[in-house]
Design an enzyme around this catalytic site. Sequence first.
Site, PDB file in Angstrom:
ATOM      1  N   CYS A 102       0.855  -1.189   0.000  1.00  0.00           N
ATOM      2  CA  CYS A 102       0.000   0.000   0.000  1.00  0.00           C
ATOM      3  C   CYS A 102       0.888   1.236   0.000  1.00  0.00           C
ATOM      4  CB  CYS A 102      -0.884  -0.007   1.257  1.00  0.00           C
ATOM      5  SG  CYS A 102      -1.944   1.441   1.424  1.00  0.00           S
ATOM      6  N   HIS A 144      -9.264  -3.676  -1.601  1.00  0.00           N
ATOM      7  CA  HIS A 144      -8.226  -2.904  -0.910  1.00  0.00           C
ATOM      8  C   HIS A 144      -8.568  -1.412  -0.936  1.00  0.00           C
ATOM      9  CE1 HIS A 144      -3.806  -2.026   0.009  1.00  0.00           C
ATOM     10  NE2 HIS A 144      -4.282  -0.850  -0.334  1.00  0.00           N
ATOM     11  N   GLU A 145      -8.950  -0.910  -2.110  1.00  0.00           N
ATOM     12  CA  GLU A 145      -9.227   0.527  -2.229  1.00  0.00           C
ATOM     13  C   GLU A 145     -10.500   0.914  -1.479  1.00  0.00           C
ATOM     14  OE1 GLU A 145      -6.887   2.346  -3.156  1.00  0.00           O
ATOM     15  OE2 GLU A 145      -5.708   0.705  -3.965  1.00  0.00           O
ATOM     16  N   HIS A 148      -9.982   1.468   2.214  1.00  0.00           N
ATOM     17  CA  HIS A 148      -9.452   2.782   2.602  1.00  0.00           C
ATOM     18  C   HIS A 148     -10.581   3.759   2.944  1.00  0.00           C
ATOM     19  CE1 HIS A 148      -5.132   2.586   2.113  1.00  0.00           C
ATOM     20  NE2 HIS A 148      -5.227   2.039   0.912  1.00  0.00           N
TER      21      HIS A 148
HETATM   22 NI    NI Z   1      -3.631   1.128  -0.130  1.00  0.00          NI
END
Ligand code: NI
Length: 191
Positions: A102, A144-145, A148
């Site tokens: 990341c 993953h995004e 966030h």
């Molecule tokens: Ni990331």
Amino acid sequence: MAVREILHVGNPTLRERSREVTREELASPAVQQLIDDLIDTMHAANGAGIAAPQVGALLRITTIEVNHNPRYPYKPHIPLTVVVNPVIEPLDDEQFENNEGCLSVPNLRGNVLRHVNVRVCWWDRDGNEHDEVRRGLTAGTFQHECDHLDGILFLDRVHDTRSLTTWEQFERFHRDAFVERITQFVRRVGS
Ligand code: NI
């Protein structure tokens, strides 16, 4: 071109929940500029994706693109995608072990479980609605995004901390086995 500073783990902003973007906000020059800057920052850092909170903007916006990415050469191509207000849901219980890094967690990678098949609904930067299925590594990138936007980092999902490596040690000791496994996986499930 405006490359913004990327926040690193430890910055409390990365742990906040980002809020939904209204259609009026999305059309505003400030948010369109933010989207341009996210794309520039992602490109400058060779990221496969970046989310607005990573540059300090607590809005539910991420950009994703994989195009012969030197950080992730085994990832299938993903055209530049601007993802606003995403809603992501697994289509079944199948999971796979991914190895992730990341931009907000410098020089660390680790293994996380991700859903193989997900449905993602989002708006693009013009407010057009998308409702699509993503599979495999591409599904992993979307997860993953989207994490966030809820203040979640891949570190939170590392189920065995012994899998943590620096990028250099990943290349040295783990890359070949991972690439072999993940290449077969990508062939099987697609993207
Ligand atoms: Ni990331």
